[in-house]
Structures are given as C-alpha cells and as structure tokens.
Design a protein around this motif. Structure first.
Motif, PDB file in Angstrom:
ATOM      1  N   LYS A  59     -17.013   9.374   2.159  1.00 51.45           N
ATOM      2  CA  LYS A  59     -15.624   9.300   2.590  1.00 51.45           C
ATOM      3  C   LYS A  59     -15.524   9.526   4.230  1.00 51.45           C
ATOM      4  O   LYS A  59     -16.152  10.400   4.645  1.00 51.45           O
ATOM      5  CB  LYS A  59     -15.028  10.321   1.867  1.00 51.45           C
ATOM      6  CG  LYS A  59     -14.732  10.533   0.461  1.00 51.45           C
ATOM      7  CD  LYS A  59     -13.728  11.394  -0.236  1.00 51.45           C
ATOM      8  CE  LYS A  59     -13.337  11.204  -1.462  1.00 51.45           C
ATOM      9  NZ  LYS A  59     -12.353  12.018  -2.048  1.00 51.45           N
TER      10      LYS A  59
ATOM     11  N   THR B  67     -14.086   2.178  -1.850  1.00 53.10           N
ATOM     12  CA  THR B  67     -14.480   2.821  -3.251  1.00 53.10           C
ATOM     13  C   THR B  67     -15.797   3.111  -3.510  1.00 53.10           C
ATOM     14  O   THR B  67     -16.602   2.826  -2.676  1.00 53.10           O
ATOM     15  CB  THR B  67     -13.881   1.644  -4.321  1.00 53.10           C
ATOM     16  OG1 THR B  67     -14.333   2.030  -5.585  1.00 53.10           O
ATOM     17  CG2 THR B  67     -14.732   0.327  -3.884  1.00 53.10           C
TER      18      THR B  67
ATOM     19  N   HIS C 277      -8.526   1.587   1.177  1.00 56.59           N
ATOM     20  CA  HIS C 277      -9.192   2.556   0.116  1.00 56.59           C
ATOM     21  C   HIS C 277     -10.605   2.045   0.079  1.00 56.59           C
ATOM     22  O   HIS C 277     -10.874   1.473  -1.253  1.00 56.59           O
ATOM     23  CB  HIS C 277      -8.276   2.178  -1.219  1.00 56.59           C
ATOM     24  CG  HIS C 277      -6.743   2.758  -0.944  1.00 56.59           C
ATOM     25  ND1 HIS C 277      -5.907   1.733  -0.569  1.00 56.59           N
ATOM     26  CD2 HIS C 277      -6.136   3.732  -1.035  1.00 56.59           C
ATOM     27  CE1 HIS C 277      -4.665   2.401  -0.380  1.00 56.59           C
ATOM     28  NE2 HIS C 277      -4.921   3.694  -0.800  1.00 56.59           N
TER      29      HIS C 277
ATOM     30  N   THR D 184     -15.370  -1.700   0.948  1.00 60.46           N
ATOM     31  CA  THR D 184     -14.254  -2.380   0.683  1.00 60.46           C
ATOM     32  C   THR D 184     -14.520  -3.934   0.335  1.00 60.46           C
ATOM     33  O   THR D 184     -13.940  -4.461  -0.732  1.00 60.46           O
ATOM     34  CB  THR D 184     -13.035  -2.182   1.689  1.00 60.46           C
ATOM     35  OG1 THR D 184     -13.516  -2.539   3.012  1.00 60.46           O
ATOM     36  CG2 THR D 184     -12.663  -0.845   1.674  1.00 60.46           C
TER      37      THR D 184
ATOM     38  N   GLU E 149      -1.872   5.344  -5.023  1.00 60.70           N
ATOM     39  CA  GLU E 149      -3.397   5.360  -5.250  1.00 60.70           C
ATOM     40  C   GLU E 149      -3.885   6.558  -5.537  1.00 60.70           C
ATOM     41  O   GLU E 149      -3.764   7.642  -4.812  1.00 60.70           O
ATOM     42  CB  GLU E 149      -3.672   4.844  -3.803  1.00 60.70           C
ATOM     43  CG  GLU E 149      -5.308   4.432  -3.909  1.00 60.70           C
ATOM     44  CD  GLU E 149      -5.433   3.210  -4.989  1.00 60.70           C
ATOM     45  OE1 GLU E 149      -6.429   3.235  -5.745  1.00 60.70           O
ATOM     46  OE2 GLU E 149      -4.878   2.369  -4.956  1.00 60.70           O
TER      47      GLU E 149
ATOM     48  N   GLY F 226      -7.605   6.682  -6.454  1.00 59.23           N
ATOM     49  CA  GLY F 226      -8.931   6.230  -6.330  1.00 59.23           C
ATOM     50  C   GLY F 226      -9.709   7.448  -5.519  1.00 59.23           C
ATOM     51  O   GLY F 226      -9.355   8.443  -5.266  1.00 59.23           O
TER      52      GLY F 226
ATOM     53  N   HIS G  41      -4.287  -3.263   1.695  1.00 67.86           N
ATOM     54  CA  HIS G  41      -4.595  -2.175   0.810  1.00 67.86           C
ATOM     55  C   HIS G  41      -5.856  -2.048   0.556  1.00 67.86           C
ATOM     56  O   HIS G  41      -6.426  -0.804   0.292  1.00 67.86           O
ATOM     57  CB  HIS G  41      -3.598  -2.471  -0.471  1.00 67.86           C
ATOM     58  CG  HIS G  41      -3.606  -1.609  -1.753  1.00 67.86           C
ATOM     59  ND1 HIS G  41      -3.254  -0.251  -1.568  1.00 67.86           N
ATOM     60  CD2 HIS G  41      -4.403  -1.527  -2.781  1.00 67.86           C
ATOM     61  CE1 HIS G  41      -3.548   0.446  -2.635  1.00 67.86           C
ATOM     62  NE2 HIS G  41      -4.190  -0.261  -3.501  1.00 67.86           N
ATOM     63  N   GLN G  42      -6.695  -2.935   0.232  1.00 66.15           N
ATOM     64  CA  GLN G  42      -8.017  -2.844  -0.285  1.00 66.15           C
ATOM     65  C   GLN G  42      -8.716  -2.231   0.950  1.00 66.15           C
ATOM     66  O   GLN G  42      -9.583  -1.355   0.509  1.00 66.15           O
ATOM     67  CB  GLN G  42      -8.643  -4.255  -0.578  1.00 66.15           C
ATOM     68  CG  GLN G  42     -10.058  -4.476  -0.895  1.00 66.15           C
ATOM     69  CD  GLN G  42     -10.352  -5.726  -1.266  1.00 66.15           C
ATOM     70  OE1 GLN G  42      -9.551  -6.689  -1.224  1.00 66.15           O
ATOM     71  NE2 GLN G  42     -11.478  -5.722  -1.283  1.00 66.15           N
TER      72      GLN G  42
ATOM     73  N   HIS H  29     -10.899   7.124  -2.299  1.00 71.05           N
ATOM     74  CA  HIS H  29     -10.711   7.585  -0.867  1.00 71.05           C
ATOM     75  C   HIS H  29      -9.640   6.674  -0.093  1.00 71.05           C
ATOM     76  O   HIS H  29      -9.513   5.580  -0.484  1.00 71.05           O
ATOM     77  CB  HIS H  29     -11.883   7.389  -0.265  1.00 71.05           C
ATOM     78  CG  HIS H  29     -11.693   7.990   1.337  1.00 71.05           C
ATOM     79  ND1 HIS H  29     -11.078   9.254   1.600  1.00 71.05           N
ATOM     80  CD2 HIS H  29     -12.140   7.480   2.513  1.00 71.05           C
ATOM     81  CE1 HIS H  29     -11.049   9.325   2.946  1.00 71.05           C
ATOM     82  NE2 HIS H  29     -11.889   8.249   3.567  1.00 71.05           N
ATOM     83  N   THR H  30      -8.801   7.411   0.636  1.00 64.20           N
ATOM     84  CA  THR H  30      -8.050   6.765   1.363  1.00 64.20           C
ATOM     85  C   THR H  30      -7.927   7.116   2.635  1.00 64.20           C
ATOM     86  O   THR H  30      -7.952   8.361   3.376  1.00 64.20           O
ATOM     87  CB  THR H  30      -6.303   7.243   0.963  1.00 64.20           C
ATOM     88  OG1 THR H  30      -6.065   6.741  -0.530  1.00 64.20           O
ATOM     89  CG2 THR H  30      -5.130   6.469   1.657  1.00 64.20           C
TER      90      THR H  30
ATOM     91  N   SER I 148       0.869  -1.263  -0.005  1.00 61.19           N
ATOM     92  CA  SER I 148       0.065  -0.114   0.148  1.00 61.19           C
ATOM     93  C   SER I 148       1.065   1.201   0.003  1.00 61.19           C
ATOM     94  O   SER I 148       0.467   2.212  -0.706  1.00 61.19           O
ATOM     95  CB  SER I 148      -0.768   0.055   1.363  1.00 61.19           C
ATOM     96  OG  SER I 148      -1.931   0.903   0.973  1.00 61.19           O
TER      97      SER I 148
END
Length: 552
Positions: free
Chosen positions: A404, A104, A102, A389, A61, A63, A98-99, A65-66, A56
């Motif tokens: 978010k 989505t 973040h 996620t 990234e 995408g 990692h998934q 949101h983090t 990660s």
C-alpha cells in the motif's frame, strides 16, 4: 416518360442510400487511419478531470487500497495520467483513472488484465475493430453516463401513480365522447393539465438529455464488443436486462428540433406534440425508463466496467508499444525485500536509469537540491502503483511484494484555514503512523521530513518517526538534506546518496544513485560561483570549520 421515372428513382436512391454509405465509408476509413497513427504515441488532447474523476468518485470502492489525495499531489498524478492515457472512449478514460487510483493485491486479476493487453498487442486487426466500436463513445458527452450511476439519481414523484389513471380517463372520455358529445368539452380540462405535465416532464428529463442517449450507445457498444471478443466475464445478461430501456428510449425525443420548415412539417410536429401531451406518452416513457434504470443500476455499472476495462487494456498495449523499455512486475510474498533494475520516470525525457536492492533494511537517501533524490523516490512510488494496476513497470526488472503506497513529498500550507506548513505536515505524517497498525505491508515515501520547523527539533522528530514506521515489514524510502539524520539512522537504514560536482564553475549532476552516505558538500561553493560577496563566503566557511572542530 418511363425513362425519366427510372432515372429519378436512381438519382433518389443514390442520394438516400449510396451517398450516405459512401460518406460513412470514407469517415470510417479516416477514423481507422487516425487510430493507426495514434497507436504507440502520446495523445495530446484536452482532458476534463472534473468528469474523468466522476466514475471513481461515485464508485464505492472497498478493495485493497485507494491512493490518498496527498499521494496524488506528490506524484503529479494528473500529469502522469495524461502520459498513460491512450484510451479511445470516455468511459474507458474514466475507468482507467479509477483503475490507477486503486492498486490491487489480486494477482489473478492483474494476470487476466495482462493477458488482455497481450492479446491486443498481438492481434492488431481485432483491436482496431474494437476501437472502431469504442469511437461511438469518444465524444465528451459520453462522460455523462456516470450521472446514472449515483445512488438516488432519480426520485419518482409520489403522485406518479395518478398518471396512469389520468391517461385511462382521457381514453375513456374520447371513446365515450362519440356518444356523449359533451365529454369532448370536458376533455379540455385533462388536456390542459396533461400539456402542463408534458412540459414539466421535458424540464425534468433535461438533466438526462445527454446521459440516456449515451447509455443507449454504451449498451450497443458493449453488445458489439461482446460479439467480437471472447470476454473474461460475459455481459450478455446485462445487455438483455437493459433491452427494455432501449425499447422505451425510442419513444423519448432528446433531439433539439428546429422551428424552421414548411407548413406541413410544423403542422406534423404540432400534432405529434399534442398527442404526446394528451396521452402523456413521453411522461410514461421517461418515468418507465428511470424506474428501470434505478433497478438495473448494477447492470449499467457492469457494462460500463466491461467497456472501460477493454479500453484500458488497449490503452496499456499502446503504452507498452510507446515505451519498449518496460517490464512486467514479479510479485513475491510479504517480506522486507524489493528490487528494481534500470528504473526510470516516464515523464522525464531521456531519464537516467537507476537500480536498487532492498534486503532487510529501509533506505535513506541524502543529496543536494536537483541531484535527483526526490525524483528517484517518486519513480519508485509510481512504478509500484503501476505494477499493481497496469501490470507494467518502467524498468528492466521490478520485484516487489504487494504494497500500500503512501507518500509525503509536497506539503501545502493552508493559510486561509489558519494552518501552518508544519501543522499540515504533521497531519499528513499521522496517516503513516495509523497505517502501521493495519495488517498490510506498506511503502512509505518521504521527502525532507519536518522542514517546517527548526533544525534541532526537525532532526530529533524525524529520527524518532523513521524508527517508528520502520517496524515490521514496512518499506521506507526517505530523502533528506540532513546529514545528521544519516548518522543517527546508520544502523537501521541502508544509506544511499546522489552527488554533484562543480567543474569549471559549473554545477554538474550525473543523477546516479550511489551506495553509502554523502561525504561532500558544495552549497557554499555554489554561493561562491554564483557571485556572492567574498565576505559572505569567508564567514560561512569560518562557521563550518568552527562547527567541525567543536568551537561553534
């Protein structure tokens, strides 16, 4: 005599062919039994988060949101990950982390992931075949594949082009040496240089001594899984693109050799190393491998994410088996609307479930310590993240727009940096303010705002801030001890509370969310049953009564 020879052949065949096959068969049987035993259970194992986070950290990234570090700390993310993680391979473990980082807003992506999860839930035999392949990447050293994913992980020396000339020169000197014998003497010069280069190359390759063999396994694993499972996105092209690497990899020696052995073995090793050094075989192979991997970095990432996503889906299937009380989220268009029923925190055993409906207004929750208000807002945040996620929520129903998630629950002061608790909280909340200016809907989770300052300013600042971030379609969940704040925000926030009771001088909580504002307080009563001096209790009650009548 013939009988003895045949018997010897049979014995040798048993030793070199049948016995290894039998041993490997027993090993695979034990592995399969362990996989079945672990299915639907929490896997207790040491997790090296420095390596788990590596993928990660390296992946750029961009995408939807983090999650911020503040949110990760607030939700005890590493502990939560240990609960959620049922992966078989280390790349799968890194990918799952990692998934989860973040969330989505891509509904199609989530639905495709869910279809894969359902497939593994319904097809145990196929799932187990794939898990057996994933076991090839179960060793912790498989984490080291990520060393090959960073930009500029290998820089080729500027003088590398001279190495081909060097090898050509050596070959010419050997060929011509049979006619001009003096060239064999001059050959000692390039031979000495090449031996030094050979040893230097071994030192350079040492940092990849774990990465390259594991990459070779990753390619083979992806290829096998691709044959056993119809993938969402074919990785055949990436496997083909890295075939040259596998061919060159065979020429590299990454095995630690023992110096023990008979004279013939040592002599053979010496001759092999001499030839490798003279013709720079390992040097050319290593640099060729690294050049290829540098140009094929996206193919490595494609295989890593393919294998990782398969493992993450299997992990989620196991998670759903472990928690029958789960649901798939329902996503709605952007609106000031949210609802959940029978929601609970996955880390709390026998957790009391609660339900909540948000319709047009954000939520302010009051209650005493240990009543459950902070755990509840954490539960909402965790399930919101898991919805976006893993397409899985710990509830019987979960309806939400894409959000978010931001939180401010656990603030740490940094005395070594000269920052007070209040200043750290101010910096954390500033992120919320900036987020309101972006064209997205947010979930803001806050606990005990500005508790690092005095009561008067705390209530005033908290009221102003909560009014500000409650604009538009943002959903705010805030918990507080300050009953004054509930009065001030009564028109813009729906009020809820958790309460406790003192029964037979014992504090009792039901941890049930209730509509409306808190009407009872038990703090001084708790001091009394804890054995505080009577004079303290009387003075405290006197001051409370005076404040109610306005005399204080």
């Amino acid at each position: 005599m013939l009988y003895s020879v045949l018997l010897s052949i049979i014995i040798v065949s048993l030793i070199f062919f049948v016995l290894p096959s039998f041993t490997n068969g027993r090993k695979r049987k034990k592995q399969l039994q362990q996989l079945r035993k672990d299915w639907g259970t929490s896997i207790e194992a040491y997790r090296d988060f420095n390596w788990i986070r590596k993928f990660s950290q390296l992946r750029k990234e961009t995408g939807f949101h983090t999650l911020s570090q503040q949110t990760l700390d607030d939700l005890d993310f590493d502990e939560l990950f240990c609960c959620l993680d049922r992966t078989t391979s280390k790349p799968g473990q890194q990918y799952l982390y990692h998934q989860l980082l973040h969330p989505t807003n891509d509904l199609q992506q989530l639905q495709e992931f869910n279809e894969l999860v359902l497939y593994f839930q319904q097809h145990a035999a196929e799932r187990e075949l794939i898990q057996m392949q994933l076991l090839h990447l179960a060793d912790p050293v498989a984490h080291y594949i990520t060393n090959l994913l960073s930009d500029g992980f290998y820089v080729k020396p500027r003088w590398a082009f001279l190495l081909k000339l060097d090898t050509v020169l050596v070959i010419l000197m050997i060929l011509l040496g049979f006619q001009f014998h003096v060239l064999f003497v001059w050959l000692l010069l390039p031979f000495g240089v090449n031996v030094i280069l050979h040893l230097w190359n071994k030192q350079q390759a040492y940092q990849f001594v774990l990465s390259l063999p594991q990459l070779n396994r990753l390619i083979n694993t992806a290829k096998c899984i691709n044959q056993k499972l119809t993938p969402r996105t074919s990785v055949s092209q990436s496997v083909k693109a890295l075939k040259k690497f596998q061919n060159r990899f065979q020429l590299l020696d990454f095995n630690s050799r023992s110096i023990q052995g008979d004279i013939s073995q040592l002599m053979g090793l010496f001759i092999m190393e001499t030839l490798k050094g003279l013709f720079l075989i390992e040097v050319h192979s290593f640099m060729g491998c690294m050049d290829l991997l540098t140009s094929k970095r996206e193919d490595i990432i494609a295989l890593f994410e393919y294998v990782g996503s398969i493992d993450a889906a299997i992990s989620t299937a196991s998670l759903r088996t472990a928690y029958p009380a789960h649901c798939k989220p329902e996503f709605i268009p952007t609106a000031m609307s949210f609802s959940c029923r029978d929601i609970y925190h996955p880390l709390i055993e026998d957790c009391v479930t609660n339900s909540l409906v948000i319709d047009g207004k954000s939520i302010l929750i009051t209650g005493s310590n240990m009543s459950g208000k902070t755990t509840f807002i954490r539960t909402i945040a965790i399930n919101s993240i898991l919805a976006q996620t893993l397409f899985t929520c710990f509830a019987s129903e979960f309806t939400t727009p894409f959000l978010k998630q931001f939180s401010s629950i656990r603030i740490n002061d940094h005395l070594t940096e000269g920052n007070s608790y209040f200043f750290e909280e101010v910096k954390a909340i500033d992120v919320f303010i900036k987020a309101t200016a972006t064209p997205f809907q947010h979930l803001f989770i806050l606990d005990e705002l500005f508790k690092g300052t005095n009561t008067l300013e705390r209530v005033a600042a908290a009221k102003a801030l909560l009014e500000y971030i409650n604009q538009g379609m943002h959903i705010v969940l805030v918990s507080t001890h300050d009953l004054e704040l509930a009065e001030l925000l009564n028109s813009s926030y729906d009020l809820y509370h958790f309460e406790e009771q003192i029964i037979d001088d014992q504090l009792s909580f039901d941890h049930q969310l209730k509509k409306g504002k808190l009407t009872t307080t038990n703090a001084i009563k708790l001091l009394e049953i804890s054995g505080y001096p009577k004079s303290i209790i009387e003075e405290a009650n006197k001051l409370i009564n005076a404040s109610v009548t306005g005399a204080y």
